[in-house]
Write a protein that holds these residues in place. Structure first.
Motif: not given
Length: 302
Positions: A72-82
């Motif tokens: 499923q779609d997600a807001d990018l970019p993401r952190s390493l922890d996410e």
């Protein structure tokens, strides 16, 4: 949030994790399990050939991060922890017990390093395929340093029919020829779809902050590490860089990977002359599986 388009590939299924439906494919039995973390813009199914080989001797998991592939779609970019929180929750949802052999390709290598920093008792070994590493710029000439080519300043190109055709031509040029025809077609269609064509850029625009996360993230556990590198230049790479730059980049990367593995008591670097940065898991799935097997054999012998 947009729905998942195009349905599912002919393999795998969706699992609900932290509000996202993630595509996963699990095969094999036993442990430690081997878990593949794709590079930026890559998808779990790109690693199918290595996954199938690994599943002959242990549990193997391939998956798509939220916002990539068939997830499923997600807001990018993401952190390493996410990303590492999501992976940990996924493995728990699948009831795949730690510790794991984490296989990280390119950007996926940074995710494996952060997972090992945060959850050292859950990592048995690391298999790195041309990994993104915080020391990368130390081994590159000035013009090729990540700091000199900040992706955060990049303006995303428009997704046009011409761009999609160019991308399709690259994927049809031979790198996926070893896949079964039906899987190959599904991979090409998804990679060149409007919603996934620029995912590699979107995932990697925060690369500097990701490297800062790793530098500040604390020590790494003392676990066996194998780094696989590709010293060939693929046609897909020359679309974006000159051959001269690519050769310098490969030479610098080789020095980096030697240093990474020399810095650990249980490190080994294996260079592959017939694979490029992108194509290692596709054209040398045997080398990936052999490295995973060697790591597991060492773990099981102790």
């Amino acid at each position: 949030m947009r729905p998942i388009s195009g349905g599912l590939p002919s393999l795998g299924r969706h699992v609900d994790v932290d509000g996202h439906r993630l595509w996963i494919h699990r095969s094999g039995t036993g442990g430690p399990a081997v878990v593949f973390l794709p590079g930026a813009g890559a998808m779990g199914l790109d690693y199918l050939l290595a996954h199938d080989r690994v599943a002959e001797f242990t549990t193997s998991v391939i998956y798509d991060r939220a916002g990539t592939g068939w997830s499923q779609d997600a807001d990018l970019p993401r952190s390493l922890d996410e990303v590492t929180d999501e992976l940990r929750a996924l493995l728990r949802a699948l009831d795949v017990p730690p510790p794991y052999v984490l296989v990280g390709h390119s950007l996926g290598g940074a995710y494996t390093l952060r997972y090992a920093q945060r959850f050292p008792d859950e990592v048995a070994a690391l298999l790195q395929l041309e990994p993104l590493h915080p020391d990368y710029d130390d081994y590159m000439p000035e013009r090729l340093k990540l700091a000199a080519n900040n992706m955060a300043d990049m303006e995303l190109p428009e997704v046009t029919d011409d761009l999609a055709a160019l991308a399709r031509g690259q994927f049809e040029s031979g790198m996926l020829d070893v896949f079964p025809d039906d899987i190959r077609g599904q991979l090409i269609d998804k990679h060149t779809s409007p919603e996934r064509l620029l995912i590699g850029i979107r995932e990697g625009v925060n690369v500097q902050s990701l490297l800062d996360e790793l530098r500040a993230g604390g020590p790494m556990p003392d676990v066996p590490v194998i780094v696989l590198s590709g010293t060939a230049i693929g046609a897909e790479q020359t679309v974006f860089q000159s051959e001269e730059n690519l050769r310098e980049q490969i030479a610098g990367s080789q020095r980096l990977f030697e240093a990474i593995t020399a810095a650990t008591p249980h490190g080994e670097h294996r260079a592959l002359a017939d694979a490029s940065h992108i194509t290692i898991p596709m054209v040398r799935s045997d080398a990936v599986a052999d490295a995973a097997h060697d790591l597991l054999s060492g773990l099981r012998a102790t």
